[in-house]
Motif scaffolding. Structure first.
Motif, PDB file in Angstrom:
ATOM      1  N   ARG A   7      22.022 -38.056 -25.453  1.00 44.87           N
ATOM      2  CA  ARG A   7      22.163 -37.405 -24.139  1.00 44.87           C
ATOM      3  C   ARG A   7      21.477 -36.030 -24.132  1.00 44.87           C
ATOM      4  O   ARG A   7      20.860 -35.646 -23.141  1.00 44.87           O
ATOM      5  N   VAL A   8      21.567 -35.316 -25.239  1.00 43.59           N
ATOM      6  CA  VAL A   8      20.875 -34.026 -25.363  1.00 43.59           C
ATOM      7  C   VAL A   8      19.360 -34.239 -25.266  1.00 43.59           C
ATOM      8  O   VAL A   8      18.662 -33.522 -24.547  1.00 43.59           O
ATOM      9  N   ASP A   9      18.864 -35.248 -25.974  1.00 41.54           N
ATOM     10  CA  ASP A   9      17.424 -35.535 -25.942  1.00 41.54           C
ATOM     11  C   ASP A   9      16.970 -35.977 -24.556  1.00 41.54           C
ATOM     12  O   ASP A   9      15.879 -35.604 -24.106  1.00 41.54           O
ATOM     13  N   LEU A  10      17.793 -36.760 -23.864  1.00 41.99           N
ATOM     14  CA  LEU A  10      17.441 -37.176 -22.507  1.00 41.99           C
ATOM     15  C   LEU A  10      17.360 -35.974 -21.572  1.00 41.99           C
ATOM     16  O   LEU A  10      16.473 -35.895 -20.721  1.00 41.99           O
ATOM     17  N   GLU A  11      18.259 -35.024 -21.758  1.00 38.43           N
ATOM     18  CA  GLU A  11      18.218 -33.805 -20.944  1.00 38.43           C
ATOM     19  C   GLU A  11      16.956 -32.988 -21.269  1.00 38.43           C
ATOM     20  O   GLU A  11      16.314 -32.437 -20.371  1.00 38.43           O
ATOM     21  N   ARG A  12      16.594 -32.924 -22.549  1.00 39.46           N
ATOM     22  CA  ARG A  12      15.354 -32.242 -22.938  1.00 39.46           C
ATOM     23  C   ARG A  12      14.155 -32.909 -22.286  1.00 39.46           C
ATOM     24  O   ARG A  12      13.231 -32.236 -21.805  1.00 39.46           O
ATOM     25  N   LEU A  13      14.163 -34.247 -22.232  1.00 38.98           N
ATOM     26  CA  LEU A  13      13.061 -34.975 -21.616  1.00 38.98           C
ATOM     27  C   LEU A  13      13.019 -34.705 -20.119  1.00 38.98           C
ATOM     28  O   LEU A  13      11.942 -34.519 -19.546  1.00 38.98           O
ATOM     29  N   ARG A  14      14.161 -34.642 -19.475  1.00 37.90           N
ATOM     30  CA  ARG A  14      14.194 -34.307 -18.038  1.00 37.90           C
ATOM     31  C   ARG A  14      13.556 -32.948 -17.782  1.00 37.90           C
ATOM     32  O   ARG A  14      12.791 -32.779 -16.832  1.00 37.90           O
ATOM     33  N   LYS A  15      13.884 -31.991 -18.607  1.00 41.38           N
ATOM     34  CA  LYS A  15      13.311 -30.641 -18.446  1.00 41.38           C
ATOM     35  C   LYS A  15      11.800 -30.664 -18.670  1.00 41.38           C
ATOM     36  O   LYS A  15      11.058 -29.957 -17.990  1.00 41.38           O
ATOM     37  N   GLU A  39      19.981 -44.755 -20.040  1.00 44.87           N
ATOM     38  CA  GLU A  39      21.334 -44.437 -19.587  1.00 44.87           C
ATOM     39  C   GLU A  39      22.090 -45.698 -19.177  1.00 44.87           C
ATOM     40  O   GLU A  39      23.290 -45.820 -19.450  1.00 44.87           O
ATOM     41  N   ALA A  40      21.400 -46.645 -18.562  1.00 49.89           N
ATOM     42  CA  ALA A  40      22.043 -47.912 -18.192  1.00 49.89           C
ATOM     43  C   ALA A  40      22.489 -48.657 -19.444  1.00 49.89           C
ATOM     44  O   ALA A  40      23.587 -49.232 -19.481  1.00 49.89           O
ATOM     45  N   ARG A  41      21.671 -48.621 -20.479  1.00 51.31           N
ATOM     46  CA  ARG A  41      22.044 -49.292 -21.742  1.00 51.31           C
ATOM     47  C   ARG A  41      23.265 -48.631 -22.376  1.00 51.31           C
ATOM     48  O   ARG A  41      24.131 -49.300 -22.931  1.00 51.31           O
ATOM     49  N   ASP A  79      12.164 -38.540 -30.923  1.00 53.20           N
ATOM     50  CA  ASP A  79      13.558 -38.235 -31.264  1.00 53.20           C
ATOM     51  C   ASP A  79      14.502 -39.267 -30.651  1.00 53.20           C
ATOM     52  O   ASP A  79      15.459 -39.720 -31.292  1.00 53.20           O
ATOM     53  N   ILE A  80      14.233 -39.638 -29.397  1.00 55.19           N
ATOM     54  CA  ILE A  80      15.056 -40.632 -28.712  1.00 55.19           C
ATOM     55  C   ILE A  80      14.965 -41.976 -29.438  1.00 55.19           C
ATOM     56  O   ILE A  80      15.973 -42.658 -29.645  1.00 55.19           O
ATOM     57  N   MET A  81      13.762 -42.354 -29.865  1.00 53.52           N
ATOM     58  CA  MET A  81      13.574 -43.619 -30.568  1.00 53.52           C
ATOM     59  C   MET A  81      14.375 -43.642 -31.867  1.00 53.52           C
ATOM     60  O   MET A  81      15.038 -44.637 -32.180  1.00 53.52           O
ATOM     61  N   VAL A  82      14.353 -42.554 -32.599  1.00 52.32           N
ATOM     62  CA  VAL A  82      15.118 -42.471 -33.845  1.00 52.32           C
ATOM     63  C   VAL A  82      16.618 -42.575 -33.578  1.00 52.32           C
ATOM     64  O   VAL A  82      17.342 -43.303 -34.257  1.00 52.32           O
TER      65      VAL A  82
END
Length: 89
Positions: A7-15, A39-41, A79-82
């Protein structure tokens, strides 16, 4: 821990998406859709490995697509992939 990191990485990607040039709407849209899929997953309670493989493939494709023009987004996608892999997704 892994879901929190994801979730932290997803927020970083949004930014990072917010920082992309407005002329690059295609990239922005593709990354937004990828975030929505991840997020759906996370909301799914069942373990569907076919969906997981497909999601991993889409993240990997995004990494390849964006590595030249958007290196920061690519680093976050790595990072998300890992994290997804560590979560068994």
């Amino acid at each position: 821990m892994s879901e929190h990191q994801l979730r932290v990485d997803l927020e970083r990607l949004r930014k990072e998406i917010e920082q992309l040039d407005n002329a690059d709407q295609v990239s922005r849209d593709r990354l937004d859709r990828l975030i929505e899929e991840i997020e759906a997953r996370l909301r799914q309670s069942d373990d569907d490995s076919d969906d997981d493989e497909s999601l991993q493939e889409r993240v990997q494709e995004a990494i390849v697509e964006f590595e030249t023009e958007h290196p920061r987004a690519t680093a976050i996608l790595n990072d998300i992939m890992v994290t997804l892999s560590n979560m068994g997704i």
